[in-house]
Every structure is written in structure tokens, then in C-alpha cells.
Design an enzyme around this catalytic site. Structure first.
Site, PDB file in Angstrom:
ATOM      1  N   GLU A 184     -10.334  -1.321   4.568  1.00 52.02           N
ATOM      2  CA  GLU A 184      -8.999  -0.786   4.795  1.00 52.02           C
ATOM      3  C   GLU A 184      -8.838   0.550   4.065  1.00 52.02           C
ATOM      4  O   GLU A 184      -9.635   0.913   3.203  1.00 52.02           O
ATOM      5  CB  GLU A 184      -7.916  -1.757   4.302  1.00 52.02           C
ATOM      6  CG  GLU A 184      -7.884  -3.078   5.053  1.00 52.02           C
ATOM      7  CD  GLU A 184      -6.697  -3.943   4.666  1.00 52.02           C
ATOM      8  OE1 GLU A 184      -5.959  -4.360   5.570  1.00 52.02           O
ATOM      9  OE2 GLU A 184      -6.520  -4.202   3.448  1.00 52.02           O
ATOM     10  N   ASP A 229       0.794  -1.227   0.000  1.00 55.28           N
ATOM     11  CA  ASP A 229       0.000   0.000   0.000  1.00 55.28           C
ATOM     12  C   ASP A 229       0.827   1.279   0.000  1.00 55.28           C
ATOM     13  O   ASP A 229       1.801   1.408   0.758  1.00 55.28           O
ATOM     14  CB  ASP A 229      -0.900   0.041   1.235  1.00 55.28           C
ATOM     15  CG  ASP A 229      -1.758  -1.184   1.384  1.00 55.28           C
ATOM     16  OD1 ASP A 229      -1.805  -1.994   0.453  1.00 55.28           O
ATOM     17  OD2 ASP A 229      -2.377  -1.336   2.445  1.00 55.28           O
TER      18      ASP A 229
END
Length: 465
Positions: free
Chosen positions: A196, A22
Site C-alpha cells: 500500500e 493514512d
């Protein structure tokens, strides 16, 4: 992404070595784009996360810097964000200039707790100092993570998730140090997978002087192509409470666009986002030798009225590139190989389907492999077919046809960005997007166009090197 089968990509950021996932703190500061990312330099699978760091002046050519926030045995540095505290509300800067402040999820690998901690920098992100009273936000949870911070009035707003509960939590602060809970949103939309990496964006509406608030949420399962993906909600921000005005929509219909967040203080008319190009179904398994993982192209966002609702439009940041082949108003029947060999290129095509049932492109064509972008006129869909794209047998979920609904009719515009191990397809001018990894052989560099079941017309085709 595999370096035993491929060179490094031209336009997509990858680390020199190790694991990448990420994007964390994305910020435009002092004339540079800073990309912080989840990084384990010493292995090719997810593990003790540090923050990697790279900078660019154009979002295409990146310089990787030393690890910014290294993991320790007691603390792993999970996702978060970076802001410029220009007014020095935190008091952590100097009299002349406020600091860069990073808030991140501090993960305890022993007790498994997740809390939010802070570090700051007064040298444009080269070095970071931990706040003495970390964590700044701890509710005693084990699935409380991914803080994204934005300026809000005279203070600050933080959005993060209670992942297992599928909720986005909003907190506010006057100084980045003291946080109070303001509101919650969810569960809503897709809830098959945990939530998320949320983000709140103000996005301009095309053709107006208006804007709307968009909430991005990554979900770990149930996306259109299977596995992880991203949904978004269009709505309004009332004080510190997000209220949706539309149902959830999918940001990308391919398999490999996840955890995208926006750059803080990005110049320009709309926000710029960048995501991780992978899928948690097989992220640990894709071919690799010295690095695994890459970022997508950066994308600038706007909103457009379409069929009574607002939809996100994504326009990629690309190199202009030399035009190496172009045609106009040419009839197309069957498959026509193009006189271009390219492992990395950008193709812009405007196709009138005419009487054809299916039209499209083959990219990374080799003797026994190809990746196909296909418009099915009768079904009203556009798809990436990577079932014969090269190495596909490393995971059962990888070889697949990924499909999205096609908006409108008549001439179809496709902008296709092909890199060493990726294909990003922007339909129209970005109303529909599909992003997929592919792993073809180095010799698979052919390009072709096709029409099946009738005759189509290539109104325009340009290939940019």
C-alpha cells in the site's frame, strides 16, 4: 488513542472526533503545511473514508478544517495525493495561477472497484471541484490504489500499487488528466502482506552533492514488530522506471509507523514525511472514546553511507522546549529516578555503556507501569518494551518487546519523544527508529535512567519540557 485515559497529545495531530488513518495529500503551499488524512468523523473504526484536512505553519500546532472530500453512498475517498499544478498543465486553473490538484482512489462500496479520480481547487484547498470525466485512471481492478503524484520533467509521474500482486505501478502524464502505464516494480523485499501507499523520493546523500531515489512501500503484514510496517528501496529512476540498487530495508522497527508519504514542495534540503501511528493488527481496538488515531511526528530524511550501503536517516520535527533537567559525565549504576514529572517531553541522552550489560530509560513511570527504552550491549540491540506500559490487554499482540539492531559501538545517543500515548525513539541521530503507541494512566509521569550488570556513564542528558 484514548481520551477517557489521556489528554490529547501535545505534538501529534489527532482529529477532533472520529477515526483517522493514512495521511493522504501532504503539501507545503502558500506558507502552510496541509495534512489531508483518511477520516470517518462519525465512528471510531475504519469505515466510509472521507478526506479530513488540517493546516500548520510549523508541523506541530495544527488547525483542523472542515472535511475536504466527504464520502458518499456511491463513492468512498481513499488515499491519494495533492500537488500544485503551478504551470497549469491541466488547464483547470486560472490565467494567474495553477490549481491544487488532488488524485485519490475512488472506491465503489457496491462493486468494490478501485479507480483513480481527480478534484481541483483554486482557493488553496478550501473547496474542491470534481473533474467531469472521472475516473482519470481505471483498469477495472479491485486492489489498485493509493496514487502518489510527483513532478517529472515537464510532466507528471504517478506511483500506486496493485496491492494483491505486491507491485508498484508507474504511470506518466503531461497534464494530470491522461495517464499511460510506464513500468512496474516488484514483488521484492517483504511480500507477506499486501502493498500500500507507495512514494518516490529524491533524497540527498550526506557529505556529498549527490542524491538517490528512494521508494517507500507500506506492507500490511510481516513487519519487524509484527503486523503492518514500512520498507524502502534505494535505487535510481531511469526515465519512468525504478531500479533498485540495494535490498529492501525497514523504515521503522516499532509497531506503529505506517503509510508515511512525503510533503509535495517541502522547503529544505531533504523530503519531509509523516505517517500514521498505528498498526492494522489492533488499530480498531486501541482505547478510545471520541477519537481514534494520530499522526507521527514529521521527519526530515537524508541518506548516509553505512557499512557499504545507503541507509535512511530520520530527524524528527520537534519543539526546542525548555531544558528542565540536565546532567553531564555522571556515573550510572542501577536505576535512578529523575527529578522530573512529565507525560509529554523530549529526552536526549548520550550514554557510554562502560561495563554495563544493559542501559536505558524508563518513561511514563507509575506505580505498576512503565515503558522502557533499553540498549542491550551484548546483543547489539535497542528496544522499546511496552509489556507493562499501561492498558495492554485490549489485544494479544499489543504487549511486546520491539527490537532493532544497534549500529556502531561506544557512546549511544538516544532522542526519545514522549507524548500522551506515544514513544518515538531515534537512535544515533536517526539511523535507527522505533515508534510505539502506549496507553499509561494519567498519573504515570515518572522518568528514570538505568544501568544493569555494571556501571555506565551519562555523558549528557537533557530533558526538554
Amino acid at each position: 488513542m484514548s481520551t477517557d485515559r489521556h489528554d490529547r497529545p501535545r505534538d501529534h495531530f489527532t482529529p477532533r472526533r472520529g477515526w483517522l488513518n493514512d495521511p493522504n495529500g501532504l503539501i507545503h503551499h502558500a506558507g502552510e503545511w496541509h495534512l489531508f488524512f483518511q477520516h470517518w468523523p462519525d465512528a471510531l473504526v475504519h469505515g466510509p473514508m472521507s478526506w479530513g484536512h488540517a493546516v500548520s505553519t510549523d508541523l506541530l500546532d495544527w488547525t483542523e478544517l472542515p472535511v475536504a472530500l466527504p464520502a458518499t453512498e456511491a463513492e468512498h475517498m481513499w488515499s491519494g495525493s495533492v500537488v500544485h499544478d503551478g504551470a497549469n498543465t491541466s488547464g483547470l486553473g486560472t490565467d494567474d495561477e495553477g490549481p491544487l490538484v488532488a488524485l485519490y482512489t475512488s472506491f465503489d462500496p457496491v462493486g468494490l472497484g478501485q479507480a483513480q479520480s481527480l478534484v481541483w481547487s483554486t482557493d488553496d484547498g478550501s473547496t474542491w471541484t470534481p473533474y467531469a470525466d472521472n475516473p482519470v485512471l481505471d483498469i477495472g481492478a479491485t486492489a489498485f490504489r493509493d496514487p502518489k503524484v510527483l513532478r517529472h520533467g515537464d510532466g507528471w509521474l504517478m506511483v500506486l500499487v496493485l496491492a494483491d500482486e505486491r507491485t508498484v505501478e508507474l504511470y506518466r502524464s503531461p497534464d494530470l488528466l491522461r495517464w499511460e502505464h510506464a513500468s512496474s516494480f516488484g514483488p521484492a523485499g517483504s511480500v507477506e502482506g499486501v502493498w500500500e501507499c507507495p512514494d518516490l523520493l529524491r533524497v540527498p546523500v550526506e557529505g556529498t552533492h549527490e542524491s538517490a531515489v528512494v521508494l517507500l512501500v507500506s506492507v500490511l503484514g510481516g513487519a519487524p514488530a509484527g503486523g503492518s510496517g514500512m520498507q524502502y528501496f534505494v535505487g535510481e529512476l531511469h526515465d519512468a522506471e525504478f531500479r533498485p540498487t540495494q535490498d529492501a530495508q525497514w523504515l521503522d522497527h516499532g509497531a506503529d509507523f505506517y503509510a508515511a508519504v512525503s510533503y509535495f514542495a517541502a522547503p529544505g534540503p531533504g523530503p519531509v514525511v509523516q505517517g500514521w501511528m498505528s498498526n492494522w493488527l489492533y488499530a480498531n481496538d486501541v482505547p478510545a472514546t471520541d477519537f481514534r488515531g494520530s499522526m507521527t511526528l514529521a521527519r526530515r530524511l537524508s541518506l548516509r553511507q553505512r557499512d557499504g550501503r545507503l541507509v535512511l536517516v530520520q530527524r524528527p520535527v520537534v519543539r526546542p522546549g525548555e531544558v528542565v533537567h540536565a546532567v553531564a559525565d555522571e556515573e550510572l549504576a542501577g536505576t535512578v529516578m529523575l527529578p522530573v514529572a512529565a507525560r509529554s517531553c523530549r529526552v536526549v541522552a548520550e550514554v557510554d555503556p562502560g561495563t554495563a550489560d544493559r542501559v536505558g530509560l524508563h518513561v511514563r513511570v507509575g506505580a505498576a507501569e512503565r515503558t522502557t527504552i533499553v540498549v542491550d550491549v551484548r546483543a547489539g540491540t535497542v528496544a522499546i518494551d511496552r509489556t507493562r506500559s499501561g492498558a495492554v490487554d485490549f489485544h494479544a499482540d499489543f504487549p511486546a518487546l520491539h527490537t532493532a539492531p544497534l549500529s556502531g559501538d561506544g557512546v549511544v545517543r538516544l532522542e526519545v519523544v514522549v507524548d500522551e500515548s506515544s514513544v518515538e525513539v531515534f537512535v544515533g541521530d536517526g539511523e535507527v527508529v522505533l515508534t510505539d503507541q502506549v496507553f499509561p494512566g494519567a498519573g504515570s509521569d515518572g522518568l528514570a535512567v538505568f544501568a544493569e550488570g555494571g556501571t555506565a556513564v551519562l555523558r549528557r542528558l537533557t530533558i526538554h519540557a
